[in-house]
Design a protein around this motif. Structure first.
Motif, PDB file in Angstrom:
ATOM      1  N   ASN A   1       0.804  -1.232   0.000  1.00 32.25           N
ATOM      2  CA  ASN A   1       0.000   0.000   0.000  1.00 32.25           C
ATOM      3  C   ASN A   1       0.830   1.271   0.000  1.00 32.25           C
ATOM      4  O   ASN A   1       0.384   2.308   0.494  1.00 32.25           O
ATOM      5  N   MET A   2       2.038   1.214  -0.559  1.00 37.09           N
ATOM      6  CA  MET A   2       2.864   2.418  -0.588  1.00 37.09           C
ATOM      7  C   MET A   2       2.504   3.282  -1.794  1.00 37.09           C
ATOM      8  O   MET A   2       2.472   2.796  -2.929  1.00 37.09           O
ATOM      9  N   ALA A   3       2.237   4.555  -1.564  1.00 38.16           N
ATOM     10  CA  ALA A   3       1.921   5.479  -2.646  1.00 38.16           C
ATOM     11  C   ALA A   3       3.138   5.695  -3.529  1.00 38.16           C
ATOM     12  O   ALA A   3       4.249   5.910  -3.043  1.00 38.16           O
ATOM     13  N   MET A   4       2.905   5.647  -4.825  1.00 35.70           N
ATOM     14  CA  MET A   4       3.935   5.951  -5.825  1.00 35.70           C
ATOM     15  C   MET A   4       3.421   7.109  -6.656  1.00 35.70           C
ATOM     16  O   MET A   4       2.320   7.056  -7.207  1.00 35.70           O
ATOM     17  N   ILE A   5       4.209   8.166  -6.752  1.00 40.79           N
ATOM     18  CA  ILE A   5       3.804   9.362  -7.492  1.00 40.79           C
ATOM     19  C   ILE A   5       4.826   9.601  -8.589  1.00 40.79           C
ATOM     20  O   ILE A   5       6.006   9.828  -8.309  1.00 40.79           O
TER      21      ILE A   5
ATOM     22  N   TYR B   1      -1.762  -3.983 -10.081  1.00 39.58           N
ATOM     23  CA  TYR B   1      -2.349  -3.685  -8.771  1.00 39.58           C
ATOM     24  C   TYR B   1      -2.885  -4.966  -8.129  1.00 39.58           C
ATOM     25  O   TYR B   1      -4.098  -5.205  -8.082  1.00 39.58           O
ATOM     26  N   PRO B   2      -1.999  -5.824  -7.634  1.00 42.68           N
ATOM     27  CA  PRO B   2      -2.427  -7.119  -7.099  1.00 42.68           C
ATOM     28  C   PRO B   2      -3.400  -7.007  -5.925  1.00 42.68           C
ATOM     29  O   PRO B   2      -4.198  -7.925  -5.714  1.00 42.68           O
ATOM     30  N   LEU B   3      -3.379  -5.925  -5.159  1.00 42.77           N
ATOM     31  CA  LEU B   3      -4.323  -5.751  -4.062  1.00 42.77           C
ATOM     32  C   LEU B   3      -5.655  -5.174  -4.528  1.00 42.77           C
ATOM     33  O   LEU B   3      -6.598  -5.061  -3.735  1.00 42.77           O
TER      34      LEU B   3
ATOM     35  N   TYR C   1      -0.839   4.095  -7.362  1.00 42.09           N
ATOM     36  CA  TYR C   1       0.018   4.824  -8.308  1.00 42.09           C
ATOM     37  C   TYR C   1      -0.713   6.052  -8.825  1.00 42.09           C
ATOM     38  O   TYR C   1      -1.878   5.978  -9.243  1.00 42.09           O
ATOM     39  N   PHE C   2      -0.005   7.172  -8.823  1.00 44.30           N
ATOM     40  CA  PHE C   2      -0.562   8.445  -9.262  1.00 44.30           C
ATOM     41  C   PHE C   2       0.485   9.151 -10.117  1.00 44.30           C
ATOM     42  O   PHE C   2       1.684   8.940  -9.947  1.00 44.30           O
ATOM     43  N   ARG C   3       0.028   9.978 -11.055  1.00 47.95           N
ATOM     44  CA  ARG C   3       0.999  10.756 -11.837  1.00 47.95           C
ATOM     45  C   ARG C   3       0.540  12.189 -11.979  1.00 47.95           C
ATOM     46  O   ARG C   3      -0.657  12.467 -12.124  1.00 47.95           O
TER      47      ARG C   3
ATOM     48  N   GLY D   1      -0.889  25.198 -11.922  1.00 46.09           N
ATOM     49  CA  GLY D   1      -2.291  25.545 -12.087  1.00 46.09           C
ATOM     50  C   GLY D   1      -3.186  24.582 -11.323  1.00 46.09           C
ATOM     51  O   GLY D   1      -2.742  23.838 -10.450  1.00 46.09           O
ATOM     52  N   ASP D   2      -4.469  24.578 -11.673  1.00 43.37           N
ATOM     53  CA  ASP D   2      -5.450  23.750 -10.980  1.00 43.37           C
ATOM     54  C   ASP D   2      -5.476  22.342 -11.561  1.00 43.37           C
ATOM     55  O   ASP D   2      -5.515  22.166 -12.787  1.00 43.37           O
ATOM     56  N   TRP D   3      -5.494  21.354 -10.693  1.00 44.36           N
ATOM     57  CA  TRP D   3      -5.571  19.968 -11.147  1.00 44.36           C
ATOM     58  C   TRP D   3      -6.107  19.104 -10.001  1.00 44.36           C
ATOM     59  O   TRP D   3      -6.142  19.522  -8.847  1.00 44.36           O
ATOM     60  N   ARG D   4      -6.480  17.866 -10.346  1.00 49.88           N
ATOM     61  CA  ARG D   4      -6.904  16.880  -9.352  1.00 49.88           C
ATOM     62  C   ARG D   4      -6.585  15.489  -9.916  1.00 49.88           C
ATOM     63  O   ARG D   4      -6.373  15.337 -11.124  1.00 49.88           O
ATOM     64  N   PHE D   5      -6.566  14.500  -9.053  1.00 51.29           N
ATOM     65  CA  PHE D   5      -6.425  13.114  -9.497  1.00 51.29           C
ATOM     66  C   PHE D   5      -7.801  12.522  -9.758  1.00 51.29           C
ATOM     67  O   PHE D   5      -8.743  12.767  -8.998  1.00 51.29           O
ATOM     68  N   ASP D   6      -7.934  11.720 -10.830  1.00 56.22           N
ATOM     69  CA  ASP D   6      -9.185  11.007 -11.038  1.00 56.22           C
ATOM     70  C   ASP D   6      -9.102   9.626 -10.384  1.00 56.22           C
ATOM     71  O   ASP D   6      -8.118   9.304  -9.701  1.00 56.22           O
ATOM     72  N   ALA D   7     -10.112   8.799 -10.583  1.00 59.80           N
ATOM     73  CA  ALA D   7     -10.165   7.492  -9.924  1.00 59.80           C
ATOM     74  C   ALA D   7      -9.037   6.567 -10.361  1.00 59.80           C
ATOM     75  O   ALA D   7      -8.705   5.612  -9.648  1.00 59.80           O
ATOM     76  N   ASN D   8      -8.439   6.832 -11.532  1.00 64.11           N
ATOM     77  CA  ASN D   8      -7.329   6.024 -12.021  1.00 64.11           C
ATOM     78  C   ASN D   8      -5.976   6.491 -11.517  1.00 64.11           C
ATOM     79  O   ASN D   8      -4.959   5.837 -11.763  1.00 64.11           O
ATOM     80  N   GLY D   9      -5.962   7.646 -10.838  1.00 62.50           N
ATOM     81  CA  GLY D   9      -4.696   8.215 -10.393  1.00 62.50           C
ATOM     82  C   GLY D   9      -4.070   9.156 -11.391  1.00 62.50           C
ATOM     83  O   GLY D   9      -2.910   9.561 -11.242  1.00 62.50           O
ATOM     84  N   ASP D  10      -4.832   9.534 -12.442  1.00 59.03           N
ATOM     85  CA  ASP D  10      -4.321  10.445 -13.467  1.00 59.03           C
ATOM     86  C   ASP D  10      -4.659  11.889 -13.141  1.00 59.03           C
ATOM     87  O   ASP D  10      -5.715  12.192 -12.584  1.00 59.03           O
ATOM     88  N   THR D  11      -3.770  12.779 -13.544  1.00 63.88           N
ATOM     89  CA  THR D  11      -4.001  14.199 -13.355  1.00 63.88           C
ATOM     90  C   THR D  11      -5.027  14.725 -14.346  1.00 63.88           C
ATOM     91  O   THR D  11      -5.199  14.163 -15.439  1.00 63.88           O
ATOM     92  N   SER D  12      -5.690  15.811 -13.961  1.00 66.92           N
ATOM     93  CA  SER D  12      -6.651  16.446 -14.865  1.00 66.92           C
ATOM     94  C   SER D  12      -5.985  17.463 -15.783  1.00 66.92           C
ATOM     95  O   SER D  12      -6.655  18.084 -16.612  1.00 66.92           O
ATOM     96  N   LEU D  13      -4.673  17.655 -15.664  1.00 66.33           N
ATOM     97  CA  LEU D  13      -3.961  18.582 -16.548  1.00 66.33           C
ATOM     98  C   LEU D  13      -4.066  18.112 -17.994  1.00 66.33           C
ATOM     99  O   LEU D  13      -3.913  16.918 -18.278  1.00 66.33           O
TER     100      LEU D  13
END
Length: 430
Positions: free
Chosen positions: A136-140, A164-166, A171-173, A385-397
């Motif tokens: 469960n370690m976050a990877m960015i 994502y075996p669990l 994972y986020f970018r 600028g403004d951004w957020r992560f979606d459910a997949n861990g992707d940026t909205s940029l």
């Protein structure tokens, strides 16, 4: 920073996981505190790991360092330490699967490690994501752009779930993926009057991925794909036969998906030697001095050459971003690939916020906090600028810039995607 149908073989997905399990067992024994080899955990200390090729992407680590310095190396009640690992076997080398595997396992076995910032190369990410996911370690990531790491239906069979075996996304970018960068390249090519394209790739995950996207986007846009995606032999030194084949097809544009160290510039130089006068284009993987050196090897002009880059070049950031860039250059005036430094900085700020928000030294709590982080949660300066992560861990940029090759890579303009109209708006020189 990324086959025809993204058709990596099953072994390419399964083998890293099996290797991770074997090496993980070895490292567990070697690092187990009960056996006297591991370091005891400090309840007041959390550690952030980075893993990128330090030969050319130390700029990412420098961005992380800036964020930690601004926070006085603290997040809530925790002291935050940085452990920067090289994703390559030597300072002058390119990323290596065995090295990345060892780096991820080292982080997993460190009881103080809470966040992993990396990788730059998408092929490296497919190795480390499942290892970190198991704890469960976050990877960015400040550089991965291959869509199959996160987005269903964009890559190989089994992607992205194989990573994502669990069953939980760790994972986020903070950079846009290549489904955007590839279609942006086609939109720009159309702006230049291109009617036909020949698509090449360097066999790597990133290169194959974006080449496939460009070929499909070109077809969807009504361009004629005269060849490819076609993988080059990256072990070759003479590309005369390939260049003649392309020349016979007479495309307006040759697109290369991949990295400069896989001979992109040599392919271009050979094309020019044989009389090719059309455009040449790639993504951020060719935007470096190695490509320029190889493209100019025969002393001829490389002609019209373009590349795309996720977001704006660091030197083109405005407002608070510009002030940040001036500080960055004062500290690190000689960095290569400085355009990825802002993403390293942003990734570290996400990590710091998540650690503080979680308020506990718990990897799952911190991972969950990363998932809900957006730019609104971060202190100034907000340089992307403004951004957020979606459910997949992707940026909205959704912005992609274009560079052209003069004596050096030079900013040309910015493409911004409109998700509602599914179209790109291009602004020259801003």
């Amino acid at each position: 920073m990324r086959n025809r149908s993204f058709n990596l073989g099953p072994l390419e997905v399964v083998v890293p996981v099996i290797l991770a399990a074997v090496i993980g067992l070895v490292l567990f024994v070697a690092l187990s505190p009960g056996l006297g080899f591991g370091a005891a955990s400090n309840s007041n200390v959390v550690r952030i790991y980075t893993s990128v090729p330090m030969n050319s992407f130390a700029s990412i680590v420098h961005g992380v360092e800036m964020a930690l310095d601004e926070a006085d190396h603290r997040a809530g009640n925790f002291q935050v330490e940085l452990l920067a690992l090289n994703g390559a076997p030597t300072i002058g080398g390119n990323w290596d699967a065995g090295v990345e595997l060892a780096n991820a396992r080292r982080a997993v076995e460190d009881p103080d490690a809470m966040v992993y910032i990396g990788t730059y190369n998408s092929g490296a990410a497919k190795i480390s994501i499942p290892i970190l996911n198991r704890v469960n370690m976050a990877m960015i990531s400040p550089g991965n752009t291959y869509p199959g790491l996160t987005k269903p239906g964009t890559g190989n069979a089994g992607e992205p779930w194989a990573y994502y075996p669990l069953g939980v996304r760790n994972y986020f970018r903070v950079v846009p993926a290549d489904d955007l960068q590839g279609s942006a390249a086609v939109a720009f090519a159309q702006q230049q009057g291109v009617k036909s394209v020949y698509v090449l790739d360097d066999t790597e995950l990133y290169g194959k991925g974006i080449a496939t996207i460009v070929a499909q986007a070109a077809k969807d846009a009504g361009l004629e794909v005269k060849g490819g995606p076609e993988s080059i032999d990256v072990r070759a030194t003479d590309y005369t036969q390939l260049a003649q084949k392309i020349l016979d097809a007479s495309p307006d544009l040759v697109y290369f998906g991949g990295y400069s160290y896989n001979h992109a510039g040599i392919v271009l130089s050979t094309l020019r030697d044989l009389g090719y006068e059309g455009l040449f284009m790639g993504a951020d993987g060719i935007q470096d001095d190695q490509f320029i050196k190889d493209a100019n090897a025969a002393g001829q002009s490389p002609g019209e050459v373009f590349s795309t880059l996720v977001g704006l070049p660091a030197s083109k950031l405005s407002g608070q971003g510009n002030y940040w860039y001036l500080r960055y250059k004062a500290f690190y005036p000689n960095d290569q690939n400085e355009d990825f430094a802002p993403f390293g900085y942003e990734a570290a700020r996400v990590a710091l916020h998540a650690i503080e928000k979680a308020g506990t030294k718990d990897r799952e709590a911190i991972r969950a906090a990363v998932a809900t982080t957006s730019s609104a949660d971060l202190p100034e300066p907000r340089i992307l600028g403004d951004w957020r992560f979606d459910a997949n861990g992707d940026t909205s940029l959704v912005s992609i810039s274009v560079q052209d090759l003069q004596d050096k890579w030079t900013y040309r303009g910015l493409l911004v995607y409109n998700p509602e109209t599914k179209s790109w708006a291009y602004t020259e020189g801003q």
